[in-house]
Design an enzyme around this catalytic site. Structure first.
Site, short mmCIF file in Angstrom:
data_model
loop_
_atom_site.label_atom_id
_atom_site.label_comp_id
_atom_site.label_asym_id
_atom_site.label_seq_id
_atom_site.Cartn_x
_atom_site.Cartn_y
_atom_site.Cartn_z
N ARG A 2 0.88 -1.25 -0.07
CA ARG A 2 -0.07 0.18 0.06
C ARG A 2 0.85 1.23 0.04
O ARG A 2 1.92 1.17 0.50
CB ARG A 2 -1.00 -0.14 1.28
CG ARG A 2 -2.17 -1.07 1.28
CD ARG A 2 -3.06 -0.84 2.21
NE ARG A 2 -3.63 0.22 2.42
CZ ARG A 2 -3.45 1.46 3.30
NH1 ARG A 2 -2.90 0.99 4.43
NH2 ARG A 2 -3.96 2.50 3.26
N ARG A 35 -1.91 5.30 13.13
CA ARG A 35 -0.69 4.78 14.00
C ARG A 35 -0.99 5.10 15.61
O ARG A 35 -1.93 6.14 15.85
CB ARG A 35 0.57 5.72 14.10
CG ARG A 35 0.98 5.49 12.57
CD ARG A 35 2.58 5.50 12.82
NE ARG A 35 3.19 5.47 11.34
CZ ARG A 35 3.01 4.47 10.48
NH1 ARG A 35 2.53 3.59 10.92
NH2 ARG A 35 3.57 4.82 9.28
N LYS A 51 2.02 -7.26 12.40
CA LYS A 51 1.43 -7.37 11.09
C LYS A 51 1.81 -9.05 10.47
O LYS A 51 2.83 -9.29 10.41
CB LYS A 51 2.23 -6.33 10.02
CG LYS A 51 1.49 -6.54 8.72
CD LYS A 51 1.42 -5.09 7.80
CE LYS A 51 0.84 -5.26 6.63
NZ LYS A 51 1.02 -4.12 5.78
C1 BTN Z 1 0.11 -3.80 2.22
O1 BTN Z 1 0.81 -2.76 2.16
O2 BTN Z 1 0.07 -4.25 3.49
C2 BTN Z 1 -0.35 -4.68 1.31
C3 BTN Z 1 0.33 -5.66 0.67
C4 BTN Z 1 0.14 -6.54 -0.29
C5 BTN Z 1 0.83 -7.62 -0.92
C6 BTN Z 1 0.31 -8.57 -1.89
S1 BTN Z 1 1.35 -9.94 -2.30
C7 BTN Z 1 0.29 -10.44 -3.59
C8 BTN Z 1 -0.33 -9.00 -4.20
N1 BTN Z 1 1.04 -8.71 -5.32
C9 BTN Z 1 1.43 -7.57 -5.22
O3 BTN Z 1 2.07 -6.99 -5.77
N2 BTN Z 1 1.05 -7.21 -3.69
C10 BTN Z 1 0.09 -7.81 -3.26
#
Ligand code: BTN
Length: 326
Positions: A121, A322, A186
């Protein structure tokens, strides 16, 4: 498939394989095998070499397998999924399904053992080392945009939480908008990306990154408290069953989201909300807002009560939250 991945398929059983046997299976020279084995180091795959016996993986590896996953799907969920693709390596499973070729393929699933450009994100990188974690994306057509499509990411988070609980984990919490936590650390994240408007609806790709086995080197790269399933349960989970459980739970929640919108899931989301009633700071690209988290509204927007008592709504993937006081 590159030789290094063919070697991994061969070595996944954790047994010793001689250089000669590997050369035969791959149809290359022993020198070429040795070169490919060196490449496994860059994937952080640990090898044991014993003279006279050959090579084996330090720990056996259960590779993802589309057939094994399909076999464990509930019939109603299998009916919603036109296909499951498993790749050894992709830049990003989300990026892969965002490509035009997949447009309209509602329910299509894509997994990778390793992402070279995993997306998180707010433009962050999602570190995606080979062969331990889950990187899963699926395509979903949101029929009616009156149900805010962003709410779909909260629905997915509920699906992942349900799956983890089904596997016996307790203390799973959700942090708005869609982090999955275990005791404040997390465990998984979700990235929702929108592909196209189609009539009155739109198409989204939901990506789930779940930490199953993080190596110490990778933990250092992550700028927040993280954990993984192996640490929590003390064992490496069966990854194909894990994926099937995630798909079973997530697709059922998505169907509920499709039929009843996020309002039908709001109470369930809030029952796992780790910040509800706590003083928090919401960080947006241009300001910080302090207040008390009051859960979410029917669209999945954050409700934040500021010092003057007024409750405001916040939405979008640009926000982060946060805790400042317990
Ligand atoms: C976050 O930042 O919390 C979200 C992370 C999401 C990661 C997943 S892994 C599968 C899919 N492909 C990606 O490139 N990102 C999501």
């Amino acid at each position: 498939m590159p030789h290094k991945y063919k070697l991994i398929e061969l070595l996944a059983d954790g047994r010793f394989h001689s250089g000669e046997q590997m050369a035969r299976v791959l149809g290359v020279t022993r020198a070429a095998v040795w070169k490919s084995l060196r490449k496994l180091e860059s994937l952080d795959v640990e090898l044991h070499a014993v003279s006279g016996k050959g090579y084996r993986l330090a720990t056996p590896l259960e590779l993802l397998n589309a057939d094994l996953i399909k076999q464990q799907l509930l019939p109603a969920v299998a009916a919603m999924i036109p296909g499951i693709e498993v790749h050894m390596e992709l830049p990003s499973t989300n990026g892969y399904l965002m490509a035009k070729a997949w447009a309209g393929r509602h329910g299509q699933v894509c997994l990778a053992e390793h992402q070279t450009a995993g997306r998180g994100r707010r433009g962050r990188v999602w570190h995606s080392p080979f062969g331990g974690n889950i990187y899963l994306s699926f395509l979903w057509q949101v029929a009616d945009t009156s149900a805010h499509p962003g709410g779909a990411s909260l629905a997915v988070a509920i699906g992942v939480a349900r799956a983890l609980e089904r596997l016996g984990l307790s203390d799973i919490g959700l942090k708005w908008p869609n982090d999955i936590q275990y005791r404040g650390q997390k465990l998984a994240g979700i990235l929702l990306e929108m592909t196209a408007e189609s009539g009155s609806g739109c198409t989204v790709v939901a990506g789930i990154g779940l930490n199953v086995r993080l190596l110490p080197a990778h933990r250092q790269d992550i700028q927040q408290a993280v954990t993984d399933l192996q640490t929590i349960t003390g064992a490496m989970p069966a990854r194909n069953s894990l994926v099937a459980t995630i798909l079973n739970e997530t697709f059922q929640v998505m169907r509920q989201f499709q039929n009843g919108g996020l309002s039908s899931l709001r109470e369930e989301w809030q029952s796992r909300d780790v910040y509800r009633g706590r003083t928090v700071v919401l960080v947006t690209p241009n300001r910080w807002i302090e207040g008390t988290a009051q859960g979410i509204d029917d669209q999945g927007q954050l409700l934040l009560q500021q010092a003057d008592g007024v409750i405001s709504r916040f939405s979008g993937g640009e926000l982060s939250l946060r805790a400042v006081t317990p």
